[in-house]
Design an enzyme around this catalytic site. Sequence first.
Site, PDB file in Angstrom:
ATOM      1  CB  ILE A 177      29.983 -16.656  12.657  1.00 19.86           C
ATOM      2  CG1 ILE A 177      30.310 -17.975  11.626  1.00 19.86           C
ATOM      3  CG2 ILE A 177      29.137 -15.707  11.578  1.00 19.86           C
ATOM      4  CD1 ILE A 177      29.200 -18.876  11.200  1.00 19.86           C
ATOM      5  CB  CYS A 178      31.187 -11.573  14.548  1.00 22.84           C
ATOM      6  SG  CYS A 178      32.692 -10.940  13.624  1.00 22.84           S
ATOM      7  CG  LEU A 179      27.919  -7.288  10.846  1.00 13.21           C
ATOM      8  CD1 LEU A 179      26.762  -7.812  10.282  1.00 13.21           C
ATOM      9  CD2 LEU A 179      27.747  -5.950  11.171  1.00 13.21           C
TER      10      LEU A 179
END
Length: 107
Positions: free
Chosen positions: A67-69
Site C-alpha cells: 500500500i502507498c498513497l
Amino acid sequence: MSATINIQSVNCRNASALIEDPSIKVLDVRTPVEFEEKHIAGSKLHPLDQIEKGLSQLSKDDHHLLICLAGKRAQQAAEKLAAAGFEKLTVMEGGVAAWEQAGLPLN
C-alpha cells in the site's frame, strides 16, 4: 532467463477483505511522516526507499499486500520484492487515497 513476475492488484474493497486475513502481511511503503499522519490499521511501515534493506525482516513464504498513497510506490515495491524472489504479492490500487475516499477506516 528471468522468471515471469506475477503481481496481483486489488481495489480497496477487496483489499479490505484481504486485510481481515491474519496471514496477509500489509506493508505500507510510504514515508514515515505519511504513515504517522494516517495509515490502515494493521499495516507495517516499510518505506520504498528502504525496502531492499528490510528484506531480512520479511518472509518469502508470506502473502504481502503493498500500500502507498495512490498505488505507484506500492507497484515499485512489489517489483523490487519480486526481483528478490518474493512470489505472493498484491498491490492495492489507488492506495490510502482510494481507501479514505471509500470511507474505510484509517488510524
